[in-house]
Design a protein around this motif. Structure first.
Motif, mmCIF file in Angstrom:
data_model
loop_
_atom_site.group_PDB
_atom_site.id
_atom_site.type_symbol
_atom_site.label_atom_id
_atom_site.label_comp_id
_atom_site.label_asym_id
_atom_site.label_seq_id
_atom_site.Cartn_x
_atom_site.Cartn_y
_atom_site.Cartn_z
ATOM 1 N N THR A 64 25.505 27.173 114.719
ATOM 2 C CA THR A 64 26.795 26.894 115.686
ATOM 3 C C THR A 64 26.638 25.489 117.198
ATOM 4 O O THR A 64 25.264 25.450 116.783
ATOM 5 C CB THR A 64 27.553 27.539 116.359
ATOM 6 O OG1 THR A 64 26.691 28.768 116.806
ATOM 7 C CG2 THR A 64 28.090 28.542 115.267
ATOM 8 N N GLY A 65 26.665 24.899 118.292
ATOM 9 C CA GLY A 65 27.182 24.092 118.444
ATOM 10 C C GLY A 65 25.286 24.758 119.859
ATOM 11 O O GLY A 65 24.377 23.972 120.389
ATOM 12 N N GLY A 185 29.079 19.911 118.277
ATOM 13 C CA GLY A 185 29.062 21.593 117.291
ATOM 14 C C GLY A 185 30.128 20.925 116.121
ATOM 15 O O GLY A 185 31.288 19.740 116.551
ATOM 16 N N ALA A 197 25.915 21.949 113.967
ATOM 17 C CA ALA A 197 25.532 21.625 114.787
ATOM 18 C C ALA A 197 24.543 19.977 114.766
ATOM 19 O O ALA A 197 23.553 20.550 114.451
ATOM 20 C CB ALA A 197 25.101 22.846 116.081
#
Length: 363
Positions: A64-65, A185, A197
């Protein structure tokens, strides 16, 4: 387990584009299959268009981010380096934490929450940092900062920018603005589920990648041989195949609509959301002239909710109407709502629904 189909209007994730959801069910391929490599290459090219960059090292990090944030820091700084970090919300503070964990010195430039990054204060914080780091669109406050102004005066330092809530929904020009490293993201304006990401790295920054970064999993030296190689690709870790297929489709939906048209939609819906909340007696939290289109930060005046508290209102929105909005973080917890109009959720119909639902709850 039965799950409810929500209208996601919090700070993320948003409702994904139907094309991105459908792509999750495509036939599985191996991560070295020539068909998948072609799809990955095309996904990276689509990311270049959205980032507005020609950077060869542009790809979705497997995570993820926050994984993007960590990759963007640990590959470039370590003991002996100094990073000047703008902190005007939660996510600037997280960058400070990651910088310190590498052994580098983090110089935090604290700002009042709700205000944009002050470039003059950033420059005054250190006369020769390794890197300047800032958040383009601060998710905790709904503030957009001037990245181009920072890029124009960065000097020899690298410029790292968090674009998690801006990529695909706000004007962003990585090359033109002098951004060296940017991460995002998938779950915000790109309209894809959380899990990847997007990251882009300039040639100038590539020349400064540490020979042995702190993280093995996020080591760009090795990953680059897989995502930018030609012919046989060097295996590093197994790519999240289905998520990349979904990102490919989500980016396709964005580019089919037109990048500028998507930004205009986010702006139009974001403006309508802010007007709707003011109409209901709420106030706007972020500094005027720096308010994000995809995420509206809404101040709750004393007494506006009557006998209800803000958490109860949000719970009733979710339980009775299937609408999710976000509460405030840090010093604005309990005082601010964060309402996202991002990706597929950026529709005027959702503004109308939320306005009606809040009107019913508040009487």
């Amino acid at each position: 387990m039965t799950l409810t189909d929500r209208i996601l209007m919090g700070p993320g994730p948003c409702n994904p584009y139907p094309e991105a959801v459908q792509a999750l069910g495509r036939p599985m391929l191996g991560h070295l299959d020539p068909e998948f490599i072609s799809l990955l290459d095309e996904t990276n090219e689509r990311l270049r268009i959205v980032f507005q960059t020609k950077n060869a090292l542009t790809f979705p990090v497997s995570g993820t981010g926050s994984a993007g944030m960590e990759a963007a820091i640990v590959n470039f700084v370590g003991p002996g380096d100094t990073v000047v970090v703008a902190v005007n919300g939660v996510f600037g503070g997280r960058m400070v934490d990651v910088v310190q964990r590498t052994g580098a010195t983090a110089v935090a430039v604290d700002h009042e929450w709700g205000q944009p990054v002050d470039v003059k204060r950033m420059l005054a914080a250190h006369n020769g940092p390794t890197m300047f780091a800032m958040v383009h669109a601060e998710t905790s406050t709904g503030v957009e900062s001037d990245v181009a102004a920072m890029g124009a005066v960065k000097g020899d330092a690298l410029l790292l920018v968090d674009c998690v809530t801006s990529l695909g929904g706000v004007d962003l020009r990585v090359d033109e603005w002098g951004v060296d490293i940017a991460y995002s993201g998938t779950q915000k304006c790109l309209g894809v589920a959380p899990g990847l990401a997007p990251l882009t790295v300039s040639n100038r920054a590539i020349a400064r990648i540490k020979s042995t970064p702190q993280s093995w999993y996020l080591d760009l030296n090795m990953i680059a041989s897989y995502v930018t190689g030609s012919g046989a690709r060097a295996y590093h870790h197994t790519a999240p195949i289905s998520m990349i297929m979904s990102l490919h489709a989500g980016l396709g939906a964005v580019l089919d609509e037109g990048l500028e048209q998507v930004r205009e939609r986010h702006q139009s819906v974001g403006d309508a959301m802010k007007d709707a909340m003011v109409d209901l007696g709420f106030e706007l939290f972020a500094a005027e002239g720096h308010r994000l289109a995809p995420l509206s930060s809404i101040s709750i005046p004393d007494g506006r909710l009557g006998s209800l508290d803000e958490a109860t209102v949000r719970s009733r929105l979710l339980a009775d109407h299937g609408i999710e909005i976000g509460g405030g973080l840090g010093p604005v917890a309990g005082k601010v709502w964060r309402i996202g109009t991002m990706g597929h959720s950026a529709r005027h119909r959702n503004v109308t629904l939320l306005h009606a639902a809040l009107s019913e709850i508040l009487g």
